[in-house]
Motif scaffolding. Structure first.
Motif, PDB file in Angstrom:
ATOM      1  N   VAL A   1     -51.157  31.227  -7.070  1.00  0.00           N
ATOM      2  CA  VAL A   1     -49.771  30.796  -6.873  1.00  0.00           C
ATOM      3  C   VAL A   1     -49.195  31.474  -5.631  1.00  0.00           C
ATOM      4  N   GLN A   2     -49.456  32.764  -5.474  1.00  0.00           N
ATOM      5  CA  GLN A   2     -48.977  33.481  -4.292  1.00  0.00           C
ATOM      6  C   GLN A   2     -49.607  32.942  -3.011  1.00  0.00           C
ATOM      7  N   MET A   3     -50.932  32.719  -3.018  1.00  0.00           N
ATOM      8  CA  MET A   3     -51.629  32.188  -1.838  1.00  0.00           C
ATOM      9  C   MET A   3     -51.058  30.851  -1.419  1.00  0.00           C
ATOM     10  N   ILE A   4     -50.866  29.961  -2.397  1.00  0.00           N
ATOM     11  CA  ILE A   4     -50.356  28.625  -2.102  1.00  0.00           C
ATOM     12  C   ILE A   4     -48.937  28.721  -1.566  1.00  0.00           C
ATOM     13  N   GLY A   5     -48.134  29.611  -2.138  1.00  0.00           N
ATOM     14  CA  GLY A   5     -46.756  29.806  -1.654  1.00  0.00           C
ATOM     15  C   GLY A   5     -46.721  30.307  -0.232  1.00  0.00           C
ATOM     16  N   ILE A   6     -47.581  31.261   0.097  1.00  0.00           N
ATOM     17  CA  ILE A   6     -47.649  31.816   1.449  1.00  0.00           C
ATOM     18  C   ILE A   6     -48.093  30.733   2.422  1.00  0.00           C
ATOM     19  N   LEU A   7     -49.101  29.963   2.050  1.00  0.00           N
ATOM     20  CA  LEU A   7     -49.604  28.906   2.926  1.00  0.00           C
ATOM     21  C   LEU A   7     -48.538  27.861   3.191  1.00  0.00           C
ATOM     22  N   SER A   8     -47.807  27.434   2.140  1.00  0.00           N
ATOM     23  CA  SER A   8     -46.826  26.392   2.344  1.00  0.00           C
ATOM     24  C   SER A   8     -45.643  26.879   3.177  1.00  0.00           C
ATOM     25  N   LYS A   9     -45.327  28.182   3.102  1.00  0.00           N
ATOM     26  CA  LYS A   9     -44.241  28.718   3.927  1.00  0.00           C
ATOM     27  C   LYS A   9     -44.645  28.814   5.393  1.00  0.00           C
ATOM     28  N   SER A  10     -45.962  28.968   5.652  1.00  0.00           N
ATOM     29  CA  SER A  10     -46.405  29.120   7.037  1.00  0.00           C
ATOM     30  C   SER A  10     -46.681  27.769   7.702  1.00  0.00           C
TER      31      SER A  10
END
Length: 188
Positions: free
Chosen positions: A176-185
């Motif tokens: 969940v954290q990885m996907i959140g970081i990717l979508s913010k970048s």
């Protein structure tokens, strides 16, 4: 915009297409050419029609669709099948080559992991051919090699490696954290 959803009746053709095309692009040079050259969507169709009709409560089959509703990837999972000390298993995850390395794979894995957790499974494995480039994907997700076996594909024996995650709760949280970081970048 990519859409991840549960597979439903009528999806077998799209899933079988992704399955065969992914094999052809991923396993060329690993699996004998004659095996890949004879793979067709039709040869995998009945497998996926049967899977869609299965009423196994602990299994899940999900698809990724592009903005036009075309299936470009899928993943499935359920109970671990090899009597290893893991509850769950990611049976398969495939994406068309042009959609790989876009974050869709992580989203598919996240959905399978979420389902396994709701079925009270606490750990998971996936089997992959040792030479499969996706092994790096599983390692980046924190998978640890836990077993090896030999499988016959065509007329050759190939090593298959099991990657394991011993704690699905922390694995799901990190996804969940990885996907959140990717979508913010990603650019908006």
């Amino acid at each position: 915009m990519m859409r991840i959803r549960l597979a439903r009746e009528g999806d077998a053709q799209g899933i079988a297409y992704v399955h065969t095309e992914s094999w052809k692009t991923t396993y060329r040079g690993i699996v004998p050419d004659d095996v890949l050259d004879h793979l067709t969507t039709e040869s995998r169709l009945s497998q996926w029609e049967q899977q869609l009709q299965s009423s196994e409560k602990d299994q899940i089959l999900i698809v990724a669709e592009d903005q036009d509703g075309k299936i470009v990837g899928f993943a499935c999972g359920g109970k671990e099948r090899e009597a290893l000390p893991y509850d769950g298993e990611l049976y398969a995850i495939y994406l068309l080559h042009s959609y790989q390395k876009s974050g869709i794979g992580r989203q598919l894995v996240k959905q399978v992991v979420h389902h396994l957790k709701t079925c009270q499974m606490r750990s998971m494995i996936i089997w992959a051919l040792e030479q499969n480039p996706a092994c790096r994907f599983y390692e980046k997700l924190g998978g640890i090699p836990v077993d090896t076996k030999w499988v016959r594909v065509g007329n050759i024996d190939l090593a298959e490696v099991a990657y394991g995650w011993s704690d699905l709760t922390s694995f799901h949280h990190s996804l969940v954290q990885m996907i959140g970081i990717l979508s913010k970048s990603e650019p908006h």
